[in-house]
Design a protein around this motif. Structure first.
Motif, PDB file in Angstrom:
ATOM      1  N   TRP A 155       0.550 -30.017  19.799  1.00 23.54           N
ATOM      2  CA  TRP A 155       1.234 -28.927  19.577  1.00 23.54           C
ATOM      3  C   TRP A 155       0.408 -27.590  19.818  1.00 23.54           C
ATOM      4  O   TRP A 155       1.246 -26.731  20.307  1.00 23.54           O
ATOM      5  CB  TRP A 155       1.376 -29.058  17.886  1.00 23.54           C
ATOM      6  CG  TRP A 155       2.580 -29.897  17.749  1.00 23.54           C
ATOM      7  CD1 TRP A 155       2.445 -31.116  17.334  1.00 23.54           C
ATOM      8  CD2 TRP A 155       3.884 -29.359  17.580  1.00 23.54           C
ATOM      9  NE1 TRP A 155       3.731 -31.639  17.044  1.00 23.54           N
ATOM     10  CE2 TRP A 155       4.675 -30.745  17.235  1.00 23.54           C
ATOM     11  CE3 TRP A 155       4.529 -28.532  17.912  1.00 23.54           C
ATOM     12  CZ2 TRP A 155       6.085 -30.429  17.108  1.00 23.54           C
ATOM     13  CZ3 TRP A 155       6.144 -28.219  17.767  1.00 23.54           C
ATOM     14  CH2 TRP A 155       6.695 -29.420  17.287  1.00 23.54           C
ATOM     15  N   THR A 156      -0.569 -27.371  19.824  1.00 17.96           N
ATOM     16  CA  THR A 156      -1.397 -26.228  20.331  1.00 17.96           C
ATOM     17  C   THR A 156      -1.084 -26.037  21.820  1.00 17.96           C
ATOM     18  O   THR A 156      -0.865 -24.972  22.239  1.00 17.96           O
ATOM     19  CB  THR A 156      -2.850 -26.354  19.883  1.00 17.96           C
ATOM     20  OG1 THR A 156      -3.113 -26.632  18.398  1.00 17.96           O
ATOM     21  CG2 THR A 156      -3.593 -24.930  20.266  1.00 17.96           C
ATOM     22  N   SER A 157      -1.341 -27.094  22.595  1.00 20.63           N
ATOM     23  CA  SER A 157      -1.044 -26.734  24.018  1.00 20.63           C
ATOM     24  C   SER A 157       0.400 -26.459  24.123  1.00 20.63           C
ATOM     25  O   SER A 157       0.560 -25.542  24.994  1.00 20.63           O
ATOM     26  CB  SER A 157      -1.479 -28.332  24.808  1.00 20.63           C
ATOM     27  OG  SER A 157      -2.588 -28.476  24.560  1.00 20.63           O
ATOM     28  N   ASP A 193       0.750 -22.940  23.243  1.00 27.56           N
ATOM     29  CA  ASP A 193       0.329 -22.042  24.196  1.00 27.56           C
ATOM     30  C   ASP A 193       1.247 -21.756  25.424  1.00 27.56           C
ATOM     31  O   ASP A 193       1.347 -20.887  26.038  1.00 27.56           O
ATOM     32  CB  ASP A 193      -1.001 -22.516  24.659  1.00 27.56           C
ATOM     33  CG  ASP A 193      -1.750 -21.376  25.622  1.00 27.56           C
ATOM     34  OD1 ASP A 193      -2.071 -20.545  25.123  1.00 27.56           O
ATOM     35  OD2 ASP A 193      -2.261 -22.064  26.444  1.00 27.56           O
TER      36      ASP A 193
END
Length: 736
Positions: free
Chosen positions: A570-572, A575
């Protein structure tokens, strides 16, 4: 001051017997001829006193029946010495010590010894039994020493023993005028303890002069019992010169009435009161041990009364013929065969109270270790105490009888009675006994040689005078119960009951022990089973805990890894979205589109048109981490975060209420970010717009717990199947 009658008689008697030297003889039991005199010591060579004085029964008196049953035994007897030219007929007294020795131990065995044992008796003949108490001990030592030599031909010790007795006689040591009655006979304490109240019955019986027969298997105890009984009459042991034969009457011939009195002198007082009461006079006989060969003397017409003892049980079968009263020392019983004698010997209340007092004193001071001495070492209960009590009783008795005679003679003179004496005190001693005694020879002799007012010297009153009390009733009941001889009657039953009780107790003990052992075994088995169960449970629990811990560790590791991958994906994705733009350009045209292009808080783009088909596959194409392994992990709940709710609100509800202008904080921020991206990009339209189709709620939903992320974005979660699909619309492109 005149001498008393008994004192004068004693001096005369001693003078007549002063020339008699104590003799020692040996009596042997020959296996063929029976008992016979073997040798004499203290007589001239060749002289045989047994033949001279016609003592044919001496061997049978010295060797008593049953003497072979004991290691050492003593016999006491009387001998009649006939009259001589210088002295009248008198009585002599013998004491013998009988012992036996195994014939095999003899150093020199004579040829006439044909049996396994040798039995002999050493005999001492004296003129008075007064010193037999001390003489017995000396005789026992001498006899033991002679037997220890194992050579009976050596008689030096016997010769020297007789010489010592003769020297004491010559020095006058055996002629002392002292009262030594207490040194002969059974201990008075033992006598009172064994016969209790019957001790007084025996004493009063002696005064009535019946035919008294004592029986016992032990000769010494038999003789000592008789000596103890007659010693209760003060001074009688010193005046037995007429007891060896019924024809002797020397005592009465020399008896005279006393004319003076010294109250401070005991002997003077006793003589003045007429003591001793001579129960062995004309027609009487005393034989402590009497063999069967002397029965003809007992049955002789001239023998009116006697006190004799025997160890032969044949006399028990003829007790009615030879006795008025039988005293069995083996059973401690008294059997009175004469009816008149039984009635006369019934004790009065005062008599019973008095003898019970003495018996109680003896019992309270009794010492098993030393029966002859009180355990308190005091006077009460001692030999002297008992002797003086009986002496006081006899003095009160003769004084009361004298007063009774005085009242009878002065029956019509009321002034003749003593003011301090109420009634006739002789009734306290038993009216029937007094009447019986007044017919005896010793009463006749006493009454004729005493003053008629003896009651002026000694108060005519019973020592325990008084009426019937509750104690007397209780005592009489106890006496009657004892006379029933319940112990003898129930002896067999008690023995059987005792055996049954012992057997029952043993059986009960065995049963209880077995029951207790079974209970202990049962408890031990239960304890072992409980321990085994507890050990098995502990093992299972420890194994289960190990398995659960292992699974838990694996689960925790897997969840941690999947959660990390999920958050990283989810962070990727976020981003990428930030770099590519949030799907909407701030400078795009088409108002209708702007109204639907407002971001739903996360910039998903309201103008996106969902494509038909599986949204999960499109998500995989675009690299969306919706099918991350973390979402399908078994460690998460079956409920899912309904991300479709967020999109649904973004596409429908919010489009209707939101204005075209950028009133939303999220919108302004995202727009600002989008304008910055567009201004720096060569293409005015974000490539992500064409690549990112509109997702349905099911493809976007994750495997996270339901409601968490929906609440975070401010939407209300809806049902999984409540999904509204939109028709795909062509993407509008703006060209400049």
């Amino acid at each position: 001051m005149a001498n008393s009658s008994s004192g004068s008689l004693a001096e005369g008697g001693e003078g007549n017997k002063a020339g008699f030297i104590p003799l020692v003889t040996v009596v042997d039991f020959h296996h063929h001829r029976g008992p016979e005199v073997e040798r004499w010591f203290g007589v001239a060579e060749g002289q045989d006193p047994a033949a001279d004085y016609d003592w044919t029964l001496l061997p049978f008196m010295a060797l008593s029946d049953g003497a072979h049953a004991s290691t050492e035994d003593f016999s006491y007897f009387t001998l009649l010495r006939p009259a001589t030219d210088d002295s009248p007929a008198t009585s002599l007294f013998g004491i013998s010590c009988t012992r036996q020795l195994d014939a095999s131990q003899l150093l020199v065995r004579p040829s006439d010894v044909t049996r396994s044992t040798v039995q002999k008796a050493v005999v001492v003949i004296a003129d008075s039994p007064q010193f037999f108490g001390m003489l017995r001990e000396r005789l026992s030592v001498v006899t033991s020493a002679w037997f220890a030599q194992r050579e009976f031909s050596d008689t030096e010790i016997l010769r020297r023993f007789q010489e010592s007795l003769a020297e004491e006689k010559a020095r006058g040591q055996m002629n002392e005028e002292v009262d030594r009655d207490q040194y002969l006979g059974m201990s008075l304490r033992e006598l009172v303890r064994e016969f209790r109240w019957q001790t007084l019955v025996l004493l009063k019986c002696c005064l009535l002069q019946p035919k008294m027969l004592f029986f016992g298997s032990r000769c010494e105890r038999l003789c000592m019992m008789q000596f103890s009984l007659i010693s209760l009459i003060p001074g009688l042991l010193r005046n037995l010169q007429d007891c060896a034969g019924p024809d002797l009457n020397n005592y009465e011939k020399k008896l005279s009435r006393p004319t003076s009195l010294r109250t401070s002198d005991r002997n003077s007082l006793l003589s003045y009161m007429g003591l001793p009461l001579q129960i062995f006079g004309k027609g009487s006989l005393f034989g402590p041990y009497t063999p069967l060969q002397q029965l003809d003397v007992l049955a002789d017409f001239g023998t009116k009364s006697y006190i004799v003892g025997s160890t032969n049980s044949l006399l028990l079968q003829q007790k009615d013929r030879y006795s008025d009263i039988l005293i069995n020392l083996d059973e401690n019983t008294i059997n009175i065969t004469s009816t008149s004698l039984r009635a006369a010997l019934a004790l009065s209340h005062s008599d019973r109270r008095w003898i019970d007092f003495i018996a109680q004193e003896v019992n309270d001071t009794w010492d098993e270790a030393n029966p002859g001495r009180p355990k308190t070492m005091g006077y009460r209960g001692s030999e002297e105490f008992i002797r003086l009590q009986f002496e006081e009783y006899l003095l009160s008795l003769i004084s009361s009888v004298k007063y009774h005679t005085y009242l009878t003679q002065n029956a019509h003179n009321p002034k003749a009675t003593l003011p301090h004496i109420e009634g006739d005190p002789s009734t306290d001693f038993g009216h029937e006994w007094v009447e019986y005694w007044m017919k005896t020879e010793n009463y006749r002799m006493w009454n004729a040689h005493t003053d008629s007012h003896l009651f002026d010297i000694v108060e005519p009153k019973h020592p325990c005078a008084g009426g019937l009390t509750i104690d007397d009733v209780q005592r009489r009941i106890q006496q009657q119960v004892q006379d029933l001889h319940l112990d003898e009657r129930f002896a067999v039953g008690r023995e059987v009951l005792g055996r049954n009780l012992v057997a029952g107790r043993d059986k009960a003990s065995t049963i209880f022990n077995k029951f207790y052992a079974d209970m202990e075994a049962f408890r031990e088995a239960q304890r072992k089973r409980a321990e085994e169960s507890r050990d098995g449970a502990e093992k299972n629990e420890s194994g289960q805990i190990n398995v659960d811990l292992t699974k838990a560790q694996q689960t925790v590791s897997s969840v941690g890894a999947r959660a990390g991958a999920y958050i990283g994906s989810w962070t990727s994705w976020a981003d990428q979205k930030r770099k590519q733009g949030w799907g909407r350009s701030s400078s795009s045209s088409g108002g209708g589109d702007n109204n639907r292009g407002g971001g739903g808080g996360w910039g998903f783009g309201g103008g996106r048109k969902p494509k038909s088909g599986n949204t999960d596959s499109s998500s995989e194409k675009n690299g969306t981490p919706l099918n991350s392994p973390a979402l399908s992990s078994p460690g998460f709940s079956s409920e899912k975060i309904q991300m479709s709710n967020v999109l649904h609100r973004s596409s429908e509800g919010y489009e209707k209420v939101r204005p075209v202008t950028q009133d939303s904080f999220d919108e302004s921020v995202l727009d600002a970010a989008g304008s910055a991206d567009e201004s720096g990009s060569s293409s005015p339209v974000s490539p992500r717009k064409h690549a990112l189709p509109e997702r349905d709620s099911k493809s976007i939903g994750t495997n996270l717990e339901g409601g968490k992320y929906g609440d975070a974005v401010g939407g209300t979660p809806e049902g999984k199947n409540d999904i509204k699909k939109e028709e795909p619309k062509p993407t509008e492109t703006t060209t400049t």
